[in-house]
Structure formats: structure tokens, C-alpha cells
Design a protein around this motif. Structure first.
Motif, PDB file in Angstrom:
ATOM      1  N   GLY A  35      43.174 -51.271  10.100  1.00  0.00           N
ATOM      2  CA  GLY A  35      42.738 -50.411   8.997  1.00  0.00           C
ATOM      3  C   GLY A  35      41.237 -50.342   8.822  1.00  0.00           C
ATOM      4  N   VAL A  36      40.474 -50.898   9.773  1.00  0.00           N
ATOM      5  CA  VAL A  36      39.015 -50.866   9.693  1.00  0.00           C
ATOM      6  C   VAL A  36      38.504 -49.682  10.499  1.00  0.00           C
ATOM      7  CG1 VAL A  36      36.877 -52.139  10.065  1.00  0.00           C
ATOM      8  CG2 VAL A  36      38.981 -53.372   9.506  1.00  0.00           C
ATOM      9  N   THR A  37      37.543 -48.951   9.937  1.00  0.00           N
ATOM     10  CA  THR A  37      36.973 -47.790  10.624  1.00  0.00           C
ATOM     11  C   THR A  37      35.616 -48.143  11.221  1.00  0.00           C
ATOM     12  OG1 THR A  37      38.116 -46.239   9.164  1.00  0.00           O
ATOM     13  CG2 THR A  37      36.190 -45.399  10.336  1.00  0.00           C
ATOM     14  N   ARG A  64      39.235 -59.873  13.658  1.00  0.00           N
ATOM     15  CA  ARG A  64      39.440 -60.750  14.813  1.00  0.00           C
ATOM     16  C   ARG A  64      40.824 -60.567  15.441  1.00  0.00           C
ATOM     17  NH1 ARG A  64      34.376 -62.061  15.775  1.00  0.00           N
ATOM     18  NH2 ARG A  64      35.038 -63.866  17.038  1.00  0.00           N
ATOM     19  N   GLU A  65      41.530 -59.532  15.021  1.00  0.00           N
ATOM     20  CA  GLU A  65      42.835 -59.241  15.610  1.00  0.00           C
ATOM     21  C   GLU A  65      42.655 -58.670  17.016  1.00  0.00           C
ATOM     22  OE1 GLU A  65      45.957 -59.661  14.398  1.00  0.00           O
ATOM     23  OE2 GLU A  65      45.165 -60.670  12.612  1.00  0.00           O
ATOM     24  N   PRO A  66      43.590 -58.943  17.952  1.00  0.00           N
ATOM     25  CA  PRO A  66      43.505 -58.351  19.293  1.00  0.00           C
ATOM     26  C   PRO A  66      43.426 -56.829  19.191  1.00  0.00           C
ATOM     27  CG  PRO A  66      45.198 -60.046  19.232  1.00  0.00           C
ATOM     28  CD  PRO A  66      44.769 -59.822  17.809  1.00  0.00           C
ATOM     29  N   LEU A  67      42.599 -56.223  20.038  1.00  0.00           N
ATOM     30  CA  LEU A  67      42.389 -54.772  19.957  1.00  0.00           C
ATOM     31  C   LEU A  67      42.092 -54.207  21.340  1.00  0.00           C
ATOM     32  CD1 LEU A  67      42.002 -52.218  18.165  1.00  0.00           C
ATOM     33  CD2 LEU A  67      39.582 -52.871  17.954  1.00  0.00           C
ATOM     34  N   LEU A 101      34.220 -53.710  22.568  1.00  0.00           N
ATOM     35  CA  LEU A 101      35.392 -54.083  23.354  1.00  0.00           C
ATOM     36  C   LEU A 101      35.043 -54.367  24.804  1.00  0.00           C
ATOM     37  CD1 LEU A 101      37.996 -51.503  21.959  1.00  0.00           C
ATOM     38  CD2 LEU A 101      37.820 -53.943  21.420  1.00  0.00           C
ATOM     39  N   GLN A 102      34.066 -53.640  25.310  1.00  0.00           N
ATOM     40  CA  GLN A 102      33.678 -53.805  26.708  1.00  0.00           C
ATOM     41  C   GLN A 102      32.794 -55.036  26.925  1.00  0.00           C
ATOM     42  OE1 GLN A 102      31.542 -50.474  28.319  1.00  0.00           O
ATOM     43  NE2 GLN A 102      31.315 -51.370  30.335  1.00  0.00           N
ATOM     44  N   LYS A 103      31.852 -55.276  26.023  1.00  0.00           N
ATOM     45  CA  LYS A 103      30.856 -56.323  26.260  1.00  0.00           C
ATOM     46  C   LYS A 103      31.152 -57.643  25.567  1.00  0.00           C
ATOM     47  CE  LYS A 103      27.083 -53.015  26.922  1.00  0.00           C
ATOM     48  NZ  LYS A 103      25.757 -52.540  26.428  1.00  0.00           N
ATOM     49  N   VAL A 104      31.858 -57.593  24.436  1.00  0.00           N
ATOM     50  CA  VAL A 104      32.097 -58.814  23.664  1.00  0.00           C
ATOM     51  C   VAL A 104      33.518 -59.340  23.857  1.00  0.00           C
ATOM     52  CG1 VAL A 104      32.035 -59.868  21.370  1.00  0.00           C
ATOM     53  CG2 VAL A 104      30.399 -58.064  21.958  1.00  0.00           C
ATOM     54  N   GLY A 105      34.495 -58.470  23.664  1.00  0.00           N
ATOM     55  CA  GLY A 105      35.871 -58.904  23.835  1.00  0.00           C
ATOM     56  C   GLY A 105      36.839 -57.934  23.206  1.00  0.00           C
ATOM     57  N   LYS A 106      38.085 -58.028  23.594  1.00  0.00           N
ATOM     58  CA  LYS A 106      39.104 -57.088  23.114  1.00  0.00           C
ATOM     59  C   LYS A 106      39.709 -57.586  21.804  1.00  0.00           C
ATOM     60  CE  LYS A 106      40.237 -55.092  27.610  1.00  0.00           C
ATOM     61  NZ  LYS A 106      39.685 -53.787  27.243  1.00  0.00           N
ATOM     62  N   PHE A 107      38.899 -57.529  20.753  1.00  0.00           N
ATOM     63  CA  PHE A 107      39.368 -57.913  19.431  1.00  0.00           C
ATOM     64  C   PHE A 107      38.573 -57.152  18.381  1.00  0.00           C
ATOM     65  CE2 PHE A 107      35.961 -60.786  20.624  1.00  0.00           C
ATOM     66  CZ  PHE A 107      35.161 -60.827  19.497  1.00  0.00           C
ATOM     67  N   ASP A 108      39.165 -57.003  17.211  1.00  0.00           N
ATOM     68  CA  ASP A 108      38.501 -56.331  16.094  1.00  0.00           C
ATOM     69  C   ASP A 108      37.388 -57.242  15.588  1.00  0.00           C
ATOM     70  OD1 ASP A 108      37.873 -55.496  13.360  1.00  0.00           O
ATOM     71  OD2 ASP A 108      39.643 -54.228  13.486  1.00  0.00           O
TER      72      ASP A 108
END
Length: 259
Positions: free
Chosen positions: A204-206, A227-230, A216-223
Motif C-alpha cells: 500500500g506504499v506509493t 521491508r516486505e519482499p517485493l 529493487l535493482q541495486k539494494v534488494g527485492k524488498f519494500d
């Protein structure tokens, strides 16, 4: 010198070519559609939709250089051509092309607002001066009244002037650049800049599309907030936010100006 009838004939032919191009496009015959739109452009080069339609064909072919060229031309012809900006989004949504097209559109929008703002400010000032002159005239006529009445009339006159100034001050607020900050809810939580292409996560975050994709590309696949997987495939355009931003920009054109 080209006659009016010749221009009319060219416009009709160009419009028919646009319709032909649309038919080809629906059949995925993008080469034929490009040829039709190109002929339409040759006949009537100042019609933005011919350029954006051809850009859409180039986009389907992943020919992003030509997409950019046609989008730029469409924006030059029509500064309100948001469609041209949207077409610029492709295989690399955070690439320079989208950002540069946005900046060109935003700069044009700001210039239009600035011109309209200057005109409104001049008109408001002229009206304010006329109203003040009318109040002064009324106060002057009241000088013929009894002395006790004059004191009361003077106080009333000062109050009327103050109310008048407040009214015009309020009316001019929307045309004061930077007088008010853009509301936080219209800004990306990472960049703090007003949204251009907002997307919403399952949490629900914009975020601004390019910014969250970069994360997502440089840090990691999470919000980055929850911090939820994204994954990038889970991002959905936040159309309600985009409409809210556009409504705010329509009312506060100074916000188009980029730092």
C-alpha cells in the motif's frame, strides 16, 4: 501560395491515413501503420496525434530512439500532450528519455502557468485598485454626514479596506511560486519530489516508479519502508495518485518548476 481548398484536401487525406494506420495497428501490422502515419505527417506535420500514433508503433517495435524523437515533436506541437510523456516509458522506465521528456513538458507547463499567472496578477491588482478607489470615493461622500457619524464611518472604512485586501491576498495565493510546499502525500517518500509516475506496492506504499525500480535493482527485492519482499512485477500504477497530482498541478502551476 497554397489555397484553402488544397489545405482542406490535404487534411482530409491525412485524417484518412490516420484511420488506415489505426486499422493496421490493431492488426499488429506496425510497419504499414508507420508508413500511413508518416504519410499523414508529410501532409499535415503540425498535428500532434499523428506523431504520438507513430511513436506508439515504434514503441511496439522497441525502437526507443524513434519513440523519443516522435514524442519530443508531439510535445513541441502541444505542450499538454501527456500522451507523449506516457509513450516514453518503455523497457528502461528510469532511463534518460522519460526524465528528459518530463522535464521538457514540465518546463513548458511552467512557462504557460507563468504567463497566465502574470496576467491574472495584473488583472487582480487593477481590480483591487478600482475597488479601493470606490471605497475612498464612498468615504469622501460620507464626509458630509454629522460628526458622530464620521467617526463611525472612518472605522468602517478602514475595516472594509482590510477585508478587501484580505480577499485579494487570498485570491492571489495560488499564483505565488513556492509560497506553499507541495503536500507530503503527493510526494515520493524516498526522493520527497512530487510524483511523476507513481506506482503502488502490495503493502500500500506509493513510490516514484524509477526510484523504486532502482532500489529493487541495486539494494534488494524488498519494500524499502515495510521491508516486505517485493518484485517489480508487483508494482501497479497508482492512477488515483496520478490524478491527484495532476489536479494539484492544474491549480498550482508553479509546482511544475524543477529544482
Amino acid at each position: 501560395m497554397v489555397s484553402g481548398s488544397a489545405l482542406s484536401a490535404a487534411a482530409k487525406q491525412a485524417e484518412q491515413l490516420r484511420k488506415d494506420g489505426n486499422i493496421y495497428f490493431k492488426k499488429d501490422r506496425f510497419g504499414a501503420a508507420i508508413d500511413a502515419y508518416t504519410e499523414a505527417i508529410t501532409l499535415c506535420p503540425n498535428v500532434p496525434v499523428y506523431w504520438t500514433n507513430r511513436a506508439l508503433c515504434h514503441r511496439r517495435r522497441n525502437d526507443w530512439l524513434k519513440v523519443e524523437e516522435d514524442c519530443r515533436r508531439a510535445i513541441q506541437l502541444d505542450y499538454s500532450s501527456v500522451k507523449a510523456l506516457d509513450l516514453g516509458r518503455g523497457a528502461n522506465p528510469k532511463g534518460y528519455m522519460v526524465d528528459e521528456i518530463w522535464q521538457e513538458l514540465a518546463k513548458a507547463k511552467y512557462m504557460l502557468w507563468e504567463h497566465a499567472s502574470s496576467k491574472r496578477s495584473w488583472e487582480l491588482q487593477s481590480l483591487k485598485e478600482a475597488c479601493e478607489a470606490a471605497l475612498r470615493e464612498k468615504h469622501f461622500l460620507d464626509d458630509s454626514q454629522p460628526e458622530g457619524f464620521l467617526v463611525e464611518a472612518g472605522i468602517s472604512h478602514m475595516k472594509q479596506l482590510e477585508v478587501l485586501r484580505q480577499v485579494f491576498r487570498k485570491a492571489g495565493e495560488a499564483d505565488i511560486p513556492g509560497e506553499f510546499q507541495v503536500p507530503d502525500y503527493l510526494c515520493c517518500k524516498i526522493t520527497l519530489d512530487i510524483f511523476r509516475d507513481p506506482v503502488i506496492t502490495p503493502s500500500g506504499v506509493t513510490y516514484e516508479r524509477a526510484v523504486i525500480l532502482d532500489h529493487l535493482q541495486k539494494v534488494g527485492k524488498f519494500d524499502p519502508i515495510t521491508r516486505e519482499p517485493l518484485d517489480h512485477s508487483q508494482l501497479v500504477p497508482n492512477l488515483a495518485m496520478k490524478e491527484a497530482v495532476q489536479a494539484y498541478l492544474d491549480k498550482h502551476g508553479w509546482a511544475y518548476k524543477l529544482d
